[in-house]
Design an enzyme around this catalytic site. Structure first.
Site, PDB file in Angstrom:
ATOM      1  N   GLU A  63      -1.108  10.146  -1.215  1.00  0.00           N
ATOM      2  CA  GLU A  63      -1.993   9.252  -1.986  1.00  0.00           C
ATOM      3  C   GLU A  63      -2.157   7.905  -1.292  1.00  0.00           C
ATOM      4  O   GLU A  63      -3.232   7.306  -1.328  1.00  0.00           O
ATOM      5  CB  GLU A  63      -1.454   9.058  -3.412  1.00  0.00           C
ATOM      6  CG  GLU A  63      -1.308  10.348  -4.223  1.00  0.00           C
ATOM      7  CD  GLU A  63      -2.587  11.148  -4.330  1.00  0.00           C
ATOM      8  OE1 GLU A  63      -3.676  10.556  -4.300  1.00  0.00           O
ATOM      9  OE2 GLU A  63      -2.485  12.398  -4.431  1.00  0.00           O
ATOM     10  N   GLU A 117      -9.372  15.000   1.973  1.00  0.00           N
ATOM     11  CA  GLU A 117      -8.177  15.730   1.541  1.00  0.00           C
ATOM     12  C   GLU A 117      -7.400  16.351   2.698  1.00  0.00           C
ATOM     13  O   GLU A 117      -6.182  16.325   2.711  1.00  0.00           O
ATOM     14  CB  GLU A 117      -8.552  16.793   0.508  1.00  0.00           C
ATOM     15  CG  GLU A 117      -9.093  16.196  -0.785  1.00  0.00           C
ATOM     16  CD  GLU A 117      -8.153  15.200  -1.431  1.00  0.00           C
ATOM     17  OE1 GLU A 117      -6.961  15.156  -1.065  1.00  0.00           O
ATOM     18  OE2 GLU A 117      -8.609  14.428  -2.296  1.00  0.00           O
ATOM     19  N   GLY A 130      -1.044  16.429 -11.028  1.00  0.00           N
ATOM     20  CA  GLY A 130      -0.814  15.906  -9.692  1.00  0.00           C
ATOM     21  C   GLY A 130      -0.884  14.396  -9.630  1.00  0.00           C
ATOM     22  O   GLY A 130      -0.139  13.704 -10.317  1.00  0.00           O
ATOM     23  N   ALA A 131      -1.761  13.878  -8.800  1.00  0.00           N
ATOM     24  CA  ALA A 131      -1.884  12.438  -8.618  1.00  0.00           C
ATOM     25  C   ALA A 131      -3.320  12.134  -8.214  1.00  0.00           C
ATOM     26  O   ALA A 131      -4.035  13.021  -7.758  1.00  0.00           O
ATOM     27  CB  ALA A 131      -0.927  11.962  -7.533  1.00  0.00           C
ATOM     28  N   MET A 132      -3.735  10.868  -8.397  1.00  0.00           N
ATOM     29  CA  MET A 132      -5.106  10.481  -8.068  1.00  0.00           C
ATOM     30  C   MET A 132      -5.106   9.129  -7.386  1.00  0.00           C
ATOM     31  O   MET A 132      -4.540   8.177  -7.892  1.00  0.00           O
ATOM     32  CB  MET A 132      -5.953  10.460  -9.349  1.00  0.00           C
ATOM     33  CG  MET A 132      -7.369   9.954  -9.150  1.00  0.00           C
ATOM     34  SD  MET A 132      -8.334  10.992  -8.004  1.00  0.00           S
ATOM     35  CE  MET A 132      -9.419   9.754  -7.275  1.00  0.00           C
ATOM     36  N   GLU A 133      -5.795   9.082  -6.226  1.00  0.00           N
ATOM     37  CA  GLU A 133      -5.677   7.948  -5.304  1.00  0.00           C
ATOM     38  C   GLU A 133      -6.531   6.735  -5.649  1.00  0.00           C
ATOM     39  O   GLU A 133      -6.956   6.013  -4.752  1.00  0.00           O
ATOM     40  CB  GLU A 133      -6.049   8.410  -3.900  1.00  0.00           C
ATOM     41  CG  GLU A 133      -7.550   8.756  -3.698  1.00  0.00           C
ATOM     42  CD  GLU A 133      -7.890  10.232  -3.848  1.00  0.00           C
ATOM     43  OE1 GLU A 133      -7.121  10.942  -4.522  1.00  0.00           O
ATOM     44  OE2 GLU A 133      -8.923  10.659  -3.315  1.00  0.00           O
TER      45      GLU A 133
HETATM   46 ZN   LIG Z   1      -5.760  13.862  -2.033  1.00  0.00          ZN
END
Ligand SMILES: [Zn+2]
Length: 894
Positions: A327, A349, A290-293
């Site tokens: 994000e 979230e 996925g992705a990480m902020e």
């Molecule tokens: Zn998130």
């Protein structure tokens, strides 16, 4: 639909609210393992990675503020070796350094009591560079163009892995400034949260010093380094960059442009401008899905960020936008203001999911963002809309409140689930539709201004919204965030235009569920009239002045997180008014009806009766809702005797829509039609529609000769149908294509197609690929899950996984280790497998897997029961259709 008699309900019984209300943020009362007497304010960390040995050496100094006298310092460290420690320049003896591996703590005994005020801790340590996306990790990948094998580094610290990179106070309430220095090879680019302050050549490479961050939580640090390319632009004072491995940065053009649009939207929405000098979107070829902020340096799995107009599909483009919007929302909600503890993860979230979807829908109304049901194409995906998936999970016995106590690292990691993300999102959307858009935005601006550079609890957000709206938000919210589940509202027509409403808990496969009540921010409309709101604060309530011959629809546009069950007269009026309902309400009726079937409140005929009465349309979200049910039933029936009969019926429901959209893209066609076409091809292919299968094979052959002959939008669908019915030669062709491409997105399409092959011989060829490095580490284990679901050969997939579990788990991160083995069982639908899972869990899984094991058990039992119940109902429905057709067709003339 079951018609329920209304017994004597105490109409005005006040609901007792036994829910404990949460307190606003206070540092000293925030949960956690670390003592609160000592607070770090500034870290300076220097890291020297050794790429060959997959280790690193580090030093750090930490400025401490001691608030009351202490004899020891307690902070977090994991899989680090501490080689030296000193306090205020005085070296501590080795005996003073204690590592508690189990609790992930480092304790330093001090020679004398440390006075209140400022002190400096210095540490020297070594650590390891991991294969999976935990702490500092490496990725091996094929370089674009040359295809050469390369290695790069990345980091992933949320929830509790910054402590694998450097010893730190690794709990979100311990905000501090972080300044990183790293030594990397000369031809590498190093990226962190802040811009590079200085760079100098040293023996063996270069030393890069980054500017210090503002005060933030430790899990938001980032470090990425490798042979990277950059494209950049500006938005006001902010430098925007997309960073990718060499040769790929230009594919970040779409993301760069979208970032500028999204950033401007949030600068305005939050009323506080983005505070850092730069914002990087970093594509990495592995680590996670996925992705990480990370603040100022967001990391994305490559295909979540890069878009190649020549080969990427429209779905990929939409996915990229949504992930970006999620994000980037975190840069405020999560980074600038951070939840105090992991029990409030939903605040980060749920909010970022809601805000991201809101922003995506604002700029891209044609994508039907709020309506589409998420397809399980990507098991690691957590952003986007999947209200339905979250409600399905929330109806079971294994659900939990959005807010739940978190004591251990494992609990913090397992808090990242559908309830946290999607029920949170869904509740915020319901609240916004009840309060109005302007009031909600003003409340959020007030919250942001009051808490920036600090931490919060949910109570702080409710307070800000209550102050602006004058409504008791905390009281309304408590039922939705502090207790599990959600309600169903039962509608019953009474004399004289009165309609009675009653609420109860809605459950699926959950016997003896404790009854609960909610304060429901309800919306309703007499079809064709202006919608109204009603705060249903009681067990029962009523609506007046509803004309007896007019349809009444509750939950306008499906924006509320509850189900509705209509009595027979109301349902009949609704069926008659379908053509006057908007697509949002039709989608809502379809999903509620399917939920009633799952809950054994109605037979499947109720759902198909609705489907057949819907006016013909090519509305994407509506058709996808139908496809979802047909696909679920088709898989559930497996290769049983009912399956073929069902497949023919299901084809007859989908064929007219496919004939309307056809194979070829029309000029000026809506983007949604392209999505629908692809969904229908996959669905009809899975239903074994002979014309679709033959056509896909032909198009695949043409694609092999000339790739441009097949539009990028259709590729995943065509490959999946071809793969499903593949013989060995076709399997080999798909595999060769997958091996050859350096695009992670295309690669995934080919391997997804391989995973669908139904022939057991080919299933046994596909599975061992999960043990190779053909796919990125973070994705390869999901090949087995995909085979389990798509091929229908769940038993072969499980046998393979069980035999190779150790090697597979070595490739997953902290989240994966708990969820992966039980997750594989969720594709089974016979009771004996439930027993097998129980035994397996007892012998081979840790206690941390228990919640996931319980969920999987519930799913297997649900499917087993549902299959038994569904088979005769389906058979009766299809037979009744067939005999009705025979009766109405003209008598053949002999
Ligand atoms: Zn998130």
């Amino acid at each position: 639909m079951r018609i329920l008699l209304l017994f004597l309900v105490a109409e005005f019984a006040i609901m007792s609210s036994a829910l404990a209300s949460e307190k606003p943020f206070s540092f000293k009362d925030t949960p956690g393992k670390l003592p609160k007497e000592v607070v770090p304010t500034d870290y300076s960390v220097r890291i020297i990675p050794d790429i060959d040995k997959l280790t690193f050496a580090g030093t750090e100094t930490v400025k401490l503020n001691v608030r009351s006298r202490v004899r020891q310092l307690v902070l977090n460290a994991l899989e680090l070796k501490i080689e030296a420690a000193s306090i205020d320049g005085k070296e501590l003896p080795a005996s003073a350094i204690k590592i508690d591996e189990k609790n992930e703590l480092l304790a330093l005994a001090l020679p004398s009591e440390l006075a209140t005020g400022d002190h400096t801790l210095a540490l020297r340590f070594t650590g390891k560079i991991n294969e999976q996306g935990q702490g500092l990790f490496y990725m091996r990948y094929q370089e674009q163009g040359s295809g050469a094998r390369k290695t790069m580094l990345g980091s992933q610290f949320e929830a509790t892995d910054a402590r694998r990179f450097f010893p730190c106070w690794d709990e979100p309430a311990f905000r501090a400034r972080f300044q990183l220095t790293a030594v990397v090879p000369k031809n590498w680019l190093a990226v962190s949260n802040m811009p590079i302050e200085s760079e100098k050549k040293i023996a063996g490479g270069k030393e890069v010093l980054f500017a210090a961050t503002p005060p933030m939580s430790s899990y938001l640090n980032v470090f990425v380094a490798g042979e990277l390319d950059v494209i950049e632009s500006r938005s006001g004072p902010t430098q925007l960059r997309v960073i990718a491995t060499k040769g790929k940065a230009e594919m970040g053009r779409y993301a760069l442009e979208a970032t500028a649009q999204i950033l401007q939207y949030y600068n305005n929405y939050f009323g506080v401008a983005y505070p850092l000098p730069k914002l990087d979107q970093i594509a990495i070829p592995g680590g996670f899905g996925g992705a990480m902020e990370n603040w100022g340096g967001i990391t994305y799995y490559e295909s979540k960020l890069l878009f190649d107009p020549k080969s990427s599909s429209a779905e990929t483009k939409q996915d990229i936008y949504e992930v970006l919007a999620h994000e980037i929302a975190h840069q405020w909600f999560g980074d600038l203001v951070t939840m105090a503890w992991w029990d409030n993860l939903w605040l980060n979230e749920g909010f970022a999911s809601w805000m991201g979807s809101k922003c995506t829908a604002h700029f891209n109304p044609q994508w039907e963002v709020w309506l589409r049901r998420e397809f399980p194409r990507d098991p690691t995906r957590r952003v986007g809309i999947a209200k339905e998936a979250a409600m399905e999970g929330d109806a079971r016995s294994t659900t939990h409140p959005i807010q739940q106590p978190v004591a251990t690292e494992a609990e913090a990691n397992s808090a990242f689930d559908d309830i946290t993300y999607k029920k949170g999102q869904s509740f915020l959307r319901m609240l916004e539709s009840f309060l109005g858009e302007d009031v909600s935005r003003e409340g959020i601006r007030r919250y942001m201004a009051a808490h920036m550079y600090s931490n919060t609890t949910t109570a702080d957000l409710w307070n800000a919204l209550s102050e602006i709206s004058g409504k008791p938000i905390a009281e309304i919210a408590a039922g939705w965030t502090e207790q599990p589940g959600f309600p169903i509202v039962r509608v019953k027509r009474k004399q004289g235009g009165n309609v009675s409403l009653t609420q109860e808990r809605f459950t699926v496969n959950f016997k003896n569920a404790p009854p609960l009540d909610w304060k429901i921010p309800l919306t309703y409309a007499v079809v064709g009239r202006t919608p109204m709101t009603l705060l249903m604060a009681w067990k029962s309530d009523s609506i007046h002045d509803v004309p007896p011959d007019r349809a009444l629809k509750l939950n306008v546009n499906g924006a509320g997180n509850y189900r509705v069950e209509y009595d027979k007269p109301s349902w009949k009026l609704l069926l008659g008014a379908l053509k006057n309902l908007g697509v949002e309400d039709r989608v809502n009726l379809l999903s509620d009806t399917w939920a009633l079937v799952q809950a054994n409140r109605a037979p499947i005929s109720l759902f198909f009766e609705l489907v057949e009465k819907l006016p013909a349309s090519t509305e994407l979200a509506e058709r996808e809702q139908i496809i979802h049910v047909l696909d679920f039933v088709n898989r559930l029936l497996g290769s049983s005797s009912e399956q073929e009969k069902f497949q023919r019926y299901a084809q007859s429901l989908l064929r007219p829509t496919f004939d309307a959209v056809g194979w070829e893209t029309e000029p000026n066609e809506q983007a949604a039609i392209g999505n629908l076409r692809a969904s229908l091809i996959t669905a009809l292919g899975n239903l074994n529609d002979p014309k679709i299968v033959a056509n896909c094979r032909e198009r695949f052959k043409a694609f092999l000769a000339n790739p441009e002959s097949l539009a990028p939008d259709l590729r995943p669908a065509v490959f999946s149908v071809v793969g499903r019915y593949a013989d060995e030669a076709t399997w080999n062709e798909l595999h060769q294509l997958g091996l050859k491409t350096t695009s992670i997105e295309e690669k995934q399409n080919y391997y997804d197609a391989l995973a669908g092959a139904m022939d057991p011989k080919l299933v046994k060829k596909t599975l061992p690929i999960a043990l190779t490095d053909e796919l990125p580490t973070s994705r390869t284990v999901f090949l087995v899950s995909r085979v389990a679901r798509e091929s229908g050969q769940t038993d072969i997939a499980w046998d393979f996984a069980r035999a190779n579990m150790k090697a597979l788990l070595a490739k997953t991160d902290a989240l994966g280790a708990n969820t992966y083995p039980p997750g594989l069982f969720t594709f089974f639908s016979d009771d004996s497998r439930a027993e097998e899972l129980r035994t397996y869990a007892k012998n081979s899984l840790t206690a941390a897997s228990a919640p996931e094991v319980a969920k999987a058990l519930n799913e297997v039992q649900f499917r087993a029961e549902f299959k038994k119940r569904l088979a005769p109902q389906l058979s009766a429905w299809i037979d009744s259709k067939n005999s009705a057709e025979r009766r109405s067709s003209p008598v053949p003339d002999h």
